[in-house]
Design a protein around this motif. Structure first.
Motif, PDB file in Angstrom:
ATOM      1  N   LYS A   1       1.572  -1.115  -0.317  1.00 18.11           N
ATOM      2  CA  LYS A   1       0.277  -0.080  -0.177  1.00 18.11           C
ATOM      3  C   LYS A   1       0.987   1.256  -0.217  1.00 18.11           C
ATOM      4  CE  LYS A   1      -3.753   2.148   2.271  1.00 18.11           C
ATOM      5  NZ  LYS A   1      -5.000   1.780   3.023  1.00 18.11           N
ATOM      6  N   GLU A   2       1.080   1.582  -1.319  1.00 17.25           N
ATOM      7  CA  GLU A   2       1.597   3.209  -1.434  1.00 17.25           C
ATOM      8  C   GLU A   2       2.917   2.596  -1.204  1.00 17.25           C
ATOM      9  OE1 GLU A   2       0.171   6.076   0.895  1.00 17.25           O
ATOM     10  OE2 GLU A   2      -1.207   6.387   0.328  1.00 17.25           O
ATOM     11  N   LYS A   3       3.582   2.827  -0.054  1.00 21.32           N
ATOM     12  CA  LYS A   3       5.556   2.868   0.048  1.00 21.32           C
ATOM     13  C   LYS A   3       5.807   2.156   0.907  1.00 21.32           C
ATOM     14  CE  LYS A   3       7.548   6.706  -2.650  1.00 21.32           C
ATOM     15  NZ  LYS A   3       7.984   8.361  -2.691  1.00 21.32           N
ATOM     16  N   ILE A   4       4.457   1.602   1.776  1.00 18.32           N
ATOM     17  CA  ILE A   4       5.043   0.500   2.853  1.00 18.32           C
ATOM     18  C   ILE A   4       4.629  -0.832   2.228  1.00 18.32           C
ATOM     19  CG2 ILE A   4       3.639   0.321   4.886  1.00 18.32           C
ATOM     20  CD1 ILE A   4       2.797   2.362   5.241  1.00 18.32           C
ATOM     21  N   ARG A   5       5.295  -1.802   2.572  1.00 18.33           N
ATOM     22  CA  ARG A   5       4.836  -3.574   2.184  1.00 18.33           C
ATOM     23  C   ARG A   5       4.696  -4.153   3.336  1.00 18.33           C
ATOM     24  NH1 ARG A   5       5.275  -5.784  -2.715  1.00 18.33           N
ATOM     25  NH2 ARG A   5       5.674  -8.262  -3.030  1.00 18.33           N
ATOM     26  N   SER A   6       3.720  -5.914   3.266  1.00 19.02           N
ATOM     27  CA  SER A   6       3.296  -5.390   4.549  1.00 19.02           C
ATOM     28  C   SER A   6       3.334  -7.219   4.732  1.00 19.02           C
ATOM     29  CB  SER A   6       1.641  -5.057   4.994  1.00 19.02           C
ATOM     30  OG  SER A   6       2.705  -3.836   5.353  1.00 19.02           O
TER      31      SER A   6
END
Length: 414
Positions: free
Chosen positions: A108-113
């Motif tokens: 999501k956007e510039k965050i990887r989970s």
């Protein structure tokens, strides 16, 4: 070349990006596995004190996770119970992302989970119970910056490669064309030299035959037909040599030595029409003109006369008895347009691009013109070109043809 290079660049970029994200996922899974050992402790602690808000565990040294990585790599770890309630978190980069245990990996956007489930320890798989979840988050800003720099490098490298390839291709093409150009120049020079050298012996033969035919009393009756055949062949050869010599000159800078003067085009065309009128009368062809007064062009009068003579003779040859050949002149702005129209046999549409080629004639026209050499229209086009003009043709089989010559107009000189 550019398409192949572009596709290759995109393919390499996507492959490298895929590998880098795979490496990032493996690192995040390793961190999640390490944090999973602390889930039961955090869960028991939250239950013992009935904690309703998540606990921040940034500085809890009892947790078995690499804290240095959390602070340096913009990572965070979150612990959830089996119902998805947040129990605690740790790390420097904790985003506000809704929890969804059904999505194991998300961006999501510039965050990887990445989310992994945690089960109770048991040797029997059926007795394992879900204890909760661990989610690891990491910012992909640094990774994306690296990929952007990689794409920028690919773009610059690709541009340089295209430029170098273009220069190399141009140089190789020039090198490969040199032998062809040299052969072409030699062929043109040979044509000019051969045509020039043939003029003298042909003149001797022609003169000798004319002298013999001027004294018929000295000719044996059986040799009369032979002399006529020799005279006809000599005239045809002389015309061919003159045509080839003219074309050879138009292929070189010799045409620049012509002395150009202001020419009354209306008078030149009227003289040609008067000259060819007997030929038209013999064939029963109507030869007419629509020429305005005082139309001047600049050029060589001999060459322009030959240009329009070839067009008119061509029209007369291919127009059947009862047909019409007309000449029209129109002046528009600084140009003069001369049209030679006929109601002859016409030219097939697929043959129109070939009519100005040297020695070309349509097969269906061979029987309509005896003694034709296939150079008349080529010479007309060459003369028009040397006069900074242009010649075009429109034709329809069975209807007729229209040749139009465009020349530069000049003011009348006194």
């Amino acid at each position: 070349m550019v398409v192949i290079l572009g596709v290759s660049t995109v393919a390499v970029y996507e492959f490298i990006a895929y590998k880098l994200y795979q490496k990032l996922d493996r690192q995040m899974i390793t961190l999640a596995d390490a944090a999973a050992h602390s889930l039961l402790t955090i869960k028991a602690d939250a239950k013992a004190i009935s904690r309703r808000t998540p606990r921040n565990l940034d500085y809890d040294d009892d947790l078995d996770i690499p804290w240095q990585d959390l602070h340096n790599n913009y990572q965070s770890v979150e612990w959830f119970d089996a119902n998805g309630r947040l129990l605690g978190n740790a790390g420097r980069y904790i985003p506000q992302i809704p929890f969804n245990p059904n999505i194991k990996t998300s961006q999501k956007e510039k965050i990887r989970s990445i989310i992994i489930p945690v089960y109770s320890a048991s040797f029997i798989p059926e007795k394992k119970q879900l204890q909760g979840y661990v989610r690891v988050n990491e910012s992909t800003e640094n990774l994306q910056e690296e990929l952007d720099r990689l794409m920028w490098g690919f773009s610059c490298g690709g541009l340089i490669a295209v430029i170098l390839t273009g220069i190399g291709s141009w140089w190789l093409t020039r090198q490969s064309l040199k032998p062809v150009e040299q052969s072409f120049q030699q062929l043109k020079q040979f044509t000019a030299d051969a045509s020039h050298e043939l003029r003298s012996p042909l003149t001797v033969v022609k003169t000798s035959v004319e002298v013999m035919m001027n004294h018929p009393e000295r000719i044996h009756p059986n040799d009369e037909k032979k002399l006529k055949a020799i005279a006809s062949a000599t005239n045809q050869m002389t015309r061919l040599v003159e045509d080839l010599l003219l074309l050879a000159r138009t292929d070189t800078t010799q045409t620049l030595t012509f002395k150009w003067v202001s020419i009354p085009l209306d008078e030149l065309l009227e003289d040609l029409i008067d000259l060819l009128q007997p030929q038209a009368d013999v064939k029963g062809i109507i030869l007419k003109s629509e020429i305005p007064e005082e139309v001047f062009v600049k050029g060589n009068p001999v060459e322009l006369k030959r240009l329009f003579s070839n067009l008119l003779e061509n029209a007369l040859q291919y127009t059947p008895t009862g047909g019409t050949v007309s000449v029209g002149v129109v002046r528009r702005d600084r140009f003069v347009f001369v049209s030679v129209n006929d109601t002859g046999i016409g030219i097939a549409s697929e043959d129109i691009p070939l009519v100005f080629n040297r020695f070309w004639r349509a097969d269906k026209a061979r029987s309509h013109r005896e003694g034709g050499l296939g150079l008349g229209l080529a010479i007309a086009a060459a003369i028009a070109h040397t006069h900074s003009g242009e010649i075009t043709v429109k034709s329809q089989v069975g209807v007729g043809s229209s040749f139009q010559v465009r020349l530069l107009a000049v003011l009348k000189t006194y």
